[in-house]
Design an enzyme around this catalytic site. Structure first.
Site: not given
Ligand code: ADP
Ligand code: F6P
Length: 323
Positions: A25, A72, A127
């Site tokens: 929006r 992810r 988190d």
């Molecule tokens: P959150 O954002 O909740 O911490 P994740 O750590 O699983 O969740 O990260 C989400 C997505 O971000 C990953 O599945 C990947 O696609 C991308 N990502 C995470 N780390 C990196 C990185 N070092 N470089 C590029 N992409 C990343």
């Molecule tokens: O990043 C948030 C979170 O809920 C963490 O606290 C937990 O470890 C993880 O995601 C769980 O991931 P998934 O939803 O892929 O099982």
């Protein structure tokens, strides 16, 4: 600027929908077309884009989860994956991207920005482990869900004179566990940042019993050195005397699926509005977050180079209160 896109990535968080709604929006208010990307970076790599209008985000502010879906995406961690994403962004003539997500998502966004694409982040993860925002979207709602569970567990724990190990989410971060422990009146907390040995935890539970308490609640972060199952196993194997009989409850994803409370709706809305304001100003490569009560931005270089610390005084406070 003619066209922007928005995506949600990583673990979903209550309040993400409020943020999507506000990007759409306020973006339209700025005179842009706004596209939603399905399932986080997976949709970016695969080119799953759809145009969004004011009506496509109607009735979502009160909904948990994310209407765009989240994922992810290991492919996005590779340069090839990010190049594919860039090709899709260019093919759809997108000129700026808003990334709503946590630590990993913002690291990915920073990598995309380093490759020359204009990106702005919105701090969102239950988190609360993201530098650049003292509180992130979803934390407050998740904490309240954990608290409701703890309050209920206390009732049954007191009826039976039991101790409960309650495991809450937090991959590498004990924020949820510590805050739930303090607000839920727990007898002990177990978090990755300040290690507590299983022997010491057993002593704390036994002390609660000797003090005549009707129950003992220990809040354990999933990312602690020993999770709740491992602690229970340790106590059993080592015949630790706790006084109380022991039960384990793992809250898991229940904490992520709530309807966002007022705090997360407002935070999601305000951070997203801040993000589109940055796009209008041409200020890219920044994360919109809340610091000292103000909605503000932090450059990605700072966000990815720093780790958010947990205040040790809060851990001490949790221990002082457990008398
Ligand atoms: P959150 O954002 O909740 O911490 P994740 O750590 O699983 O969740 O990260 C989400 C997505 O971000 C990953 O599945 C990947 O696609 C991308 N990502 C995470 N780390 C990196 C990185 N070092 N470089 C590029 N992409 C990343
Ligand atoms: O990043 C948030 C979170 O809920 C963490 O606290 C937990 O470890 C993880 O995601 C769980 O991931 P998934 O939803 O892929 O099982």
């Amino acid at each position: 600027m003619k066209r922007i896109a928005v995506l949600t990535s990583g673990g979903d968080a209550p309040g993400m929908n409020a943020a999507i709604r506000a990007v759409v929006r306020t973006g339209i208010e700025h005179g842009w077309e706004v596209y939603g990307v399905e399932h986080g970076y997976s949709g970016l790599v695969d080119g799953d884009f759809r145009e969004m209008g004011p009506r496509s985000v109607g009735g979502i502010i009160q909904q948990g989860g994310t209407i765009l879906g989240s994922a992810r995406c290991p492919e996005f961690k590779t340069e090839d994956g990010r190049r594919k994403a860039l090709r899709e962004l260019n093919r759809h003539e997108i000129e700026a991207l808003v990334v709503i997500g946590g630590n990993g998502s913002q690291t990915g966004a920073s990598e995309l920005h380093k490759m020359g694409f204009p990106v702005v982040g919105v701090a969102s993860t239950i988190d609360n482990d993201l530098y650049g925002s003292q509180i992130t979207i979803g934390v407050d709602t998740a904490l309240n869900i954990a608290l409701e569970a703890i309050d209920r567990l206390k009732v049954t724990a007191s009826s039976h004179g039991r101790a409960f190990l309650v495991e809450v989410m937090g991959r590498n971060c004990g924020y949820l566990a510590l805050m739930a422990g303090i607000a839920g009146g727990a007898e002990a907390v177990c978090i990755p940042e300040f290690e507590t040995s299983p022997e010491l935890l057993a002593d704390q539970i036994q002390l609660a019993y000797e003090r005549g308490k009707a129950h003992a609640i220990v809040v354990v972060a999933e990312g602690a050195k020993y999770n709740a199952e491992e602690l229970a196993h340790y106590f059993e194997e080592n015949n630790e005397r706790l006084g109380f009989a022991l039960r384990v409850t793992t809250l898991g994803h229940v904490q992520r699926g709530g309807m966002p409370g007022a705090f997360d709706r407002l935070l999601g809305t305000r951070l997203a509005a801040m993000a589109t304001e940055q796009i209008a100003k041409g200020n890219f490569g920044v994360l919109a977050g809340q610091l000292k009560g103000e909605i503000t931005t932090t450059p990605y270089e700072e966000v990815v180079a720093n780790k958010k610390e947990l205040d040790p005084q809060l851990f001490d406070l949790a221990q002082s209160l457990a008398r």
